[in-house]
Write a protein that holds these residues in place. Structure first.
Motif, PDB file in Angstrom:
ATOM      1  N   MET A   6      19.378   4.579  -2.129  1.00 33.75           N
ATOM      2  CA  MET A   6      18.052   4.042  -2.420  1.00 33.75           C
ATOM      3  C   MET A   6      17.285   4.971  -3.352  1.00 33.75           C
ATOM      4  O   MET A   6      17.604   6.151  -3.482  1.00 33.75           O
ATOM      5  CB  MET A   6      17.262   3.847  -1.121  1.00 33.75           C
ATOM      6  N   LEU A   7      16.264   4.412  -4.014  1.00 37.52           N
ATOM      7  CA  LEU A   7      15.371   5.230  -4.809  1.00 37.52           C
ATOM      8  C   LEU A   7      14.475   6.043  -3.882  1.00 37.52           C
ATOM      9  O   LEU A   7      14.184   5.622  -2.764  1.00 37.52           O
ATOM     10  CB  LEU A   7      14.529   4.356  -5.737  1.00 37.52           C
ATOM     11  N   LYS A   8      14.025   7.198  -4.356  1.00 36.53           N
ATOM     12  CA  LYS A   8      13.213   8.086  -3.537  1.00 36.53           C
ATOM     13  C   LYS A   8      11.773   8.096  -4.050  1.00 36.53           C
ATOM     14  O   LYS A   8      11.557   8.063  -5.261  1.00 36.53           O
ATOM     15  CB  LYS A   8      13.805   9.503  -3.563  1.00 36.53           C
ATOM     16  N   PRO A   9      10.809   8.137  -3.129  1.00 35.82           N
ATOM     17  CA  PRO A   9      10.943   8.175  -1.684  1.00 35.82           C
ATOM     18  C   PRO A   9      11.455   6.841  -1.154  1.00 35.82           C
ATOM     19  O   PRO A   9      11.070   5.783  -1.641  1.00 35.82           O
ATOM     20  CB  PRO A   9       9.528   8.450  -1.199  1.00 35.82           C
ATOM     21  N   ALA A  10      12.314   6.905  -0.153  1.00 35.17           N
ATOM     22  CA  ALA A  10      12.919   5.707   0.432  1.00 35.17           C
ATOM     23  C   ALA A  10      12.141   5.313   1.682  1.00 35.17           C
ATOM     24  O   ALA A  10      11.969   6.123   2.591  1.00 35.17           O
ATOM     25  CB  ALA A  10      14.382   5.976   0.764  1.00 35.17           C
ATOM     26  N   PHE A  11      11.684   4.072   1.719  1.00 33.21           N
ATOM     27  CA  PHE A  11      10.861   3.597   2.830  1.00 33.21           C
ATOM     28  C   PHE A  11      11.644   2.620   3.708  1.00 33.21           C
ATOM     29  O   PHE A  11      12.416   1.798   3.209  1.00 33.21           O
ATOM     30  CB  PHE A  11       9.618   2.882   2.311  1.00 33.21           C
ATOM     31  N   ILE A  12      11.398   2.712   5.010  1.00 31.55           N
ATOM     32  CA  ILE A  12      11.849   1.685   5.959  1.00 31.55           C
ATOM     33  C   ILE A  12      10.611   1.090   6.611  1.00 31.55           C
ATOM     34  O   ILE A  12       9.789   1.819   7.179  1.00 31.55           O
ATOM     35  CB  ILE A  12      12.775   2.264   7.044  1.00 31.55           C
ATOM     36  N   PHE A  13      10.469  -0.232   6.522  1.00 29.85           N
ATOM     37  CA  PHE A  13       9.406  -0.950   7.200  1.00 29.85           C
ATOM     38  C   PHE A  13      10.057  -1.787   8.307  1.00 29.85           C
ATOM     39  O   PHE A  13      10.715  -2.777   8.026  1.00 29.85           O
ATOM     40  CB  PHE A  13       8.638  -1.840   6.221  1.00 29.85           C
TER      41      PHE A  13
ATOM     42  N   ASP B  39       0.821  -1.207   0.000  1.00 30.40           N
ATOM     43  CA  ASP B  39       0.000   0.000   0.000  1.00 30.40           C
ATOM     44  C   ASP B  39       0.857   1.260   0.000  1.00 30.40           C
ATOM     45  O   ASP B  39       0.588   2.218  -0.734  1.00 30.40           O
ATOM     46  CB  ASP B  39      -0.921  -0.021   1.222  1.00 30.40           C
ATOM     47  N   CYS B  40       1.919   1.265   0.822  1.00 30.24           N
ATOM     48  CA  CYS B  40       2.777   2.449   0.907  1.00 30.24           C
ATOM     49  C   CYS B  40       3.580   2.669  -0.381  1.00 30.24           C
ATOM     50  O   CYS B  40       3.924   3.806  -0.705  1.00 30.24           O
ATOM     51  CB  CYS B  40       3.733   2.334   2.095  1.00 30.24           C
ATOM     52  N   LEU B  41       3.864   1.582  -1.082  1.00 26.60           N
ATOM     53  CA  LEU B  41       4.614   1.714  -2.333  1.00 26.60           C
ATOM     54  C   LEU B  41       3.653   1.935  -3.505  1.00 26.60           C
ATOM     55  O   LEU B  41       3.811   1.366  -4.578  1.00 26.60           O
ATOM     56  CB  LEU B  41       5.490   0.480  -2.561  1.00 26.60           C
ATOM     57  N   PHE B  42       2.632   2.756  -3.237  1.00 29.96           N
ATOM     58  CA  PHE B  42       1.691   3.209  -4.263  1.00 29.96           C
ATOM     59  C   PHE B  42       0.918   2.062  -4.875  1.00 29.96           C
ATOM     60  O   PHE B  42       0.622   2.039  -6.061  1.00 29.96           O
ATOM     61  CB  PHE B  42       2.425   4.051  -5.320  1.00 29.96           C
ATOM     62  N   ASN B  43       0.646   1.073  -4.006  1.00 28.01           N
ATOM     63  CA  ASN B  43      -0.225  -0.063  -4.322  1.00 28.01           C
ATOM     64  C   ASN B  43       0.318  -0.974  -5.411  1.00 28.01           C
ATOM     65  O   ASN B  43      -0.432  -1.734  -6.028  1.00 28.01           O
ATOM     66  CB  ASN B  43      -1.630   0.412  -4.707  1.00 28.01           C
TER      67      ASN B  43
ATOM     68  N   GLU C 226      20.947  -1.146  -2.064  1.00 25.65           N
ATOM     69  CA  GLU C 226      21.280  -0.236  -3.156  1.00 25.65           C
ATOM     70  C   GLU C 226      20.212  -0.252  -4.243  1.00 25.65           C
ATOM     71  O   GLU C 226      19.816  -1.307  -4.734  1.00 25.65           O
ATOM     72  CB  GLU C 226      22.641  -0.609  -3.746  1.00 25.65           C
ATOM     73  N   SER C 227      19.715   0.942  -4.596  1.00 27.18           N
ATOM     74  CA  SER C 227      18.684   1.128  -5.629  1.00 27.18           C
ATOM     75  C   SER C 227      17.350   0.483  -5.263  1.00 27.18           C
ATOM     76  O   SER C 227      16.519   0.228  -6.140  1.00 27.18           O
ATOM     77  CB  SER C 227      19.162   0.585  -6.985  1.00 27.18           C
ATOM     78  N   ALA C 228      17.139   0.218  -3.979  1.00 23.44           N
ATOM     79  CA  ALA C 228      15.876  -0.383  -3.537  1.00 23.44           C
ATOM     80  C   ALA C 228      14.825   0.696  -3.293  1.00 23.44           C
ATOM     81  O   ALA C 228      15.135   1.823  -2.921  1.00 23.44           O
ATOM     82  CB  ALA C 228      16.096  -1.191  -2.265  1.00 23.44           C
ATOM     83  N   HIS C 229      13.575   0.334  -3.494  1.00 24.68           N
ATOM     84  CA  HIS C 229      12.459   1.224  -3.169  1.00 24.68           C
ATOM     85  C   HIS C 229      12.176   1.218  -1.673  1.00 24.68           C
ATOM     86  O   HIS C 229      11.703   2.208  -1.122  1.00 24.68           O
ATOM     87  CB  HIS C 229      11.189   0.786  -3.908  1.00 24.68           C
ATOM     88  N   ALA C 230      12.425   0.064  -1.036  1.00 27.52           N
ATOM     89  CA  ALA C 230      12.103  -0.071   0.386  1.00 27.52           C
ATOM     90  C   ALA C 230      13.070  -1.023   1.066  1.00 27.52           C
ATOM     91  O   ALA C 230      13.636  -1.922   0.435  1.00 27.52           O
ATOM     92  CB  ALA C 230      10.669  -0.563   0.560  1.00 27.52           C
TER      93      ALA C 230
ATOM     94  N   ILE D 166       7.605  12.892   6.954  1.00 29.55           N
ATOM     95  CA  ILE D 166       7.878  13.765   5.813  1.00 29.55           C
ATOM     96  C   ILE D 166       7.199  13.118   4.619  1.00 29.55           C
ATOM     97  O   ILE D 166       7.721  12.168   4.032  1.00 29.55           O
ATOM     98  CB  ILE D 166       9.385  13.924   5.570  1.00 29.55           C
ATOM     99  N   PRO D 167       5.982  13.554   4.265  1.00 31.14           N
ATOM    100  CA  PRO D 167       5.222  12.864   3.221  1.00 31.14           C
ATOM    101  C   PRO D 167       5.854  13.023   1.860  1.00 31.14           C
ATOM    102  O   PRO D 167       6.524  13.999   1.577  1.00 31.14           O
ATOM    103  CB  PRO D 167       3.851  13.543   3.285  1.00 31.14           C
ATOM    104  N   PHE D 168       5.611  12.020   1.022  1.00 28.54           N
ATOM    105  CA  PHE D 168       6.089  12.083  -0.361  1.00 28.54           C
ATOM    106  C   PHE D 168       5.300  13.136  -1.128  1.00 28.54           C
ATOM    107  O   PHE D 168       4.082  13.201  -1.053  1.00 28.54           O
ATOM    108  CB  PHE D 168       5.919  10.717  -1.025  1.00 28.54           C
ATOM    109  N   THR D 169       6.001  14.004  -1.829  1.00 25.23           N
ATOM    110  CA  THR D 169       5.362  15.042  -2.632  1.00 25.23           C
ATOM    111  C   THR D 169       5.738  14.853  -4.086  1.00 25.23           C
ATOM    112  O   THR D 169       6.927  14.834  -4.419  1.00 25.23           O
ATOM    113  CB  THR D 169       5.816  16.447  -2.175  1.00 25.23           C
ATOM    114  N   PRO D 170       4.750  14.692  -4.970  1.00 22.12           N
ATOM    115  CA  PRO D 170       5.079  14.522  -6.393  1.00 22.12           C
ATOM    116  C   PRO D 170       5.833  15.725  -6.918  1.00 22.12           C
ATOM    117  O   PRO D 170       5.703  16.829  -6.397  1.00 22.12           O
ATOM    118  CB  PRO D 170       3.703  14.397  -7.056  1.00 22.12           C
ATOM    119  N   SER D 171       6.672  15.511  -7.949  1.00 20.89           N
ATOM    120  CA  SER D 171       7.455  16.603  -8.505  1.00 20.89           C
ATOM    121  C   SER D 171       6.539  17.725  -8.966  1.00 20.89           C
ATOM    122  O   SER D 171       5.486  17.504  -9.549  1.00 20.89           O
ATOM    123  CB  SER D 171       8.292  16.096  -9.682  1.00 20.89           C
TER     124      SER D 171
END
Length: 426
Positions: free
Chosen positions: A367-374, A253-257, A341-345, A405-410
Motif C-alpha cells: 500500500m501507499l504510505k501512510p497506509a490507513f485501515i478503516f 478527513d483522515c486522507l488529508f481532506n 495493492e497501491s491503495a491509500h486506504a 503512530i501519527p503520519f510525519t511529513p518527510s
C-alpha cells in the motif's frame, strides 16, 4: 380434508427461493414450483451457481431439484396446477408519487393477485410472504372478491417470514416461530412438519427489510395524523443515514481532506457476512459518498457478483444523472490483495470472517504510505497492536485506538505514541 399436493411460489428472490427449497426438502410428498419473470434468475436457480448465497442452501437445492423442486418462467401453468400459491415478489419503497421514499410500492403484489384470480379455478390457498404493510392481505382479498367467478374459491392467508440472512436455511428448518394468519387453518397439515406453529388472525408485516418497514411505518403514522410518532420513527432512519455519512467523512478527513483520484480498497459489499444480499447495504452508500469525491474504488466481496455491485452503484439514487462515472471510478476484483495493492486506504464494510485472517503485513508493504485501515465492522480489534507495529494508521467505529503512530511529513522528527493534532472545526 383438503390436502396440499402442489405449491407454486411467485418470486424467486431472497424469500421465495430459500423458503420453497426448504419446504421441498422437508416435504418430499409435495411438488414445489418456484416461478419468476426474470429468466436469468431462473436459469441461475437451475445451474450450479445459485443466484443467492446462504450457508447450506446449495445442498438443499441439489437434494431435491428435478425431483419435487422446480424453477420455471411458466407462471400461468404453475398457478393453475397449484393447491397453494405463495406471493413472494418484491415490495420496494415508492420512488414516485404520493408516499415517495416511504410508502411500500404494492404494484407487484396487485399484479400477482390479478393473475392468480385470472388463472385459477376450484379451491386454492393464496399466502402472502412478501414484506408488506398492514392490511395487505385484505387488499388481496378485495381483488379476489371483486373478480370472483362461480368455479373459484380462494382462501387468503398471511405467513410473514422471520429469516435472518446468513442463517436462513437454519431458520427455516428449525424456526422459533411460524406465524400463519387467516380465517381458516388449511395449512395445518403442511405446517405440522415444523414446531411452534402459531395460528392468528391476518397479521401485520414481517421480514428483515427493516428500513423499508420503518419508512412505511412513518408514512402510515402521517396518514393517521400522528406526526409526533412519525417524526420519532423517521429519526431512526436519519440516524442510520448519519452514521454512514459520518464514516465516509472520517475516511476523507483522515486522507488529508481529499480522496480525488486516490485508490481506496473496499472489502465487503454485502450488507452482512454469510449472504450475498446487498439490499440497503452500507457499502453502497459509503461507495456513493466516496465516488462523489472522485475516489477510485477497488471492491472485493467473496460472494457478491461483479454485475450486482455495478448494478447497485449505477442506480439513479446512487450515481445520479451520471451512471457512466461508475465505470470510471469502480473496479471489482476477485482477490483482496489485488484490491489493496497501491491503495491509500483499506475500508472494511462487511464482517466476513476471512478478513480476520488476511496477511496484513503483505498488504501493508504493497500500500501507499501512510497506509490507513478503516474498520467499519470492528473485526480487527484483536489485531490492533500487530497492525500498528506494521505501520498502519487505524480508524475504527465506536472505539478509540489508544496507541497511534501519527503520519510525519518527510524531513520531520517522528513522534511515537502521540495522537494526531485535531483540526479545528467551524
Amino acid at each position: 380434508m383438503f390436502q396440499i399436493k402442489k405449491i407454486c411460489c411467485i418470486g424467486a428472490g431472497y424469500v421465495g427461493g430459500p423458503t420453497c427449497s426448504v419446504i421441498a426438502s422437508m416435504c418430499p410428498e409435495i411438488t414445489v414450483t418456484v416461478v419468476d419473470v426474470n429468466e436469468s434468475r431462473i436459469k441461475a436457480w437451475n445451474s450450479d451457481t445459485l443466484p443467492i448465497y446462504e450457508p447450506g442452501l446449495n445442498e438443499v437445492v441439489l437434494s431435491c431439484r428435478g425431483k419435487n423442486l422446480f424453477f420455471s418462467t411458466d407462471i400461468d401453468s404453475a398457478i393453475k396446477e397449484a393447491d397453494l400459491v405463495f406471493i413472494s415478489v418484491n415490495t420496494p419503497t415508492k420512488t414516485y408519487g404520493m408516499g415517495k421514499g416511504r410508502a411500500a410500492d404494492l404494484k407487484f403484489i396487485e399484479a400477482c393477485a390479478r393473475r392468480i384470480v385470472e388463472m385459477s379455478d376450484g379451491y386454492k390457498i393464496v399466502t402472502e410472504k412478501s414484506t408488506v404493510p398492514v392490511r395487505a392481505a385484505e387488499s388481496i382479498r378485495r381483488i379476489f372478491d371483486a373478480n370472483t367467478k362461480p368455479s373459484l374459491n380462494l382462501q387468503v392467508l398471511s405467513n410473514p417470514e422471520f429469516l435472518a440472512e446468513g442463517t436462513a436455511v437454519k431458520d427455516l428448518k428449525d424456526p422459533d416461530r411460524v406465524l400463519i394468519g387467516g380465517d381458516e387453518t388449511s395449512l395445518r397439515d403442511m405446517a405440522s412438519h415444523w414446531p411452534s406453529v402459531v395460528f392468528v388472525s391476518v397479521s401485520g408485516f414481517g421480514g428483515s427489510c427493516f428500513q423499508k418497514d420503518v419508512l412505511n411505518l412513518v408514512y402510515l403514522c402521517e396518514a393517521l395524523n400522528l406526526p409526533e410518532v412519525a417524526s420519532y420513527w423517521q429519526q431512526v432512519i436519519d440516524m442510520n443515514e448519519y452514521q454512514r455519512k459520518r464514516f465516509a467523512c472520517r475516511i476523507i478527513d483522515c486522507l488529508f481532506n481529499t480522496v480525488t483520484g486516490k485508490k481506496i480498497a473496499l472489502l465487503g459489499f454485502s450488507f452482512k457476512k454469510d449472504t450475498g444480499d446487498t439490499r440497503e447495504s452500507s457499502s453502497i452508500y459509503i461507495s456513493k459518498y466516496l465516488m462523489d469525491e472522485g475516489a477510485k474504488l477497488h471492491i472485493y466481496d467473496p460472494k457478491v457478483l461483479k454485475e450486482q455491485i455495478i448494478q447497485d452503484l449505477s442506480q439513479p439514487s446512487i450515481s445520479g444523472d451520471n451512471p457512466e462515472r461508475v465505470s470510471d471510478l469502480v473496479t471489482v476484483t476477485s482477490d483482496p490483495y489485488e484490491a489493496c495493492e497501491s491503495a491509500h486506504a483499506l475500508v472494511i464494510c462487511t464482517e466476513w470472517d476471512m478478513f480476520k485472517d488476511l496477511d496484513y503485513e503483505k498488504i501493508y508493504h504493497k500500500m501507499l504510505k501512510p497506509a490507513f485501515i478503516f474498520d467499519g465492522r470492528r473485526v480487527l480489534d484483536h489485531l490492533h497492536p500487530q497492525l500498528q507495529n506494521f505501520g498502519f494508521q487505524i480508524e475504527t467505529i465506536g472505539k478509540k485506538v489508544t496507541t497511534r503512530i501519527p503520519f510525519t511529513p518527510s524531513g520531520g522528527v517522528p513522534r511515537i505514541n502521540e495522537p494526531p493534532i485535531k483540526k479545528s472545526k467551524a
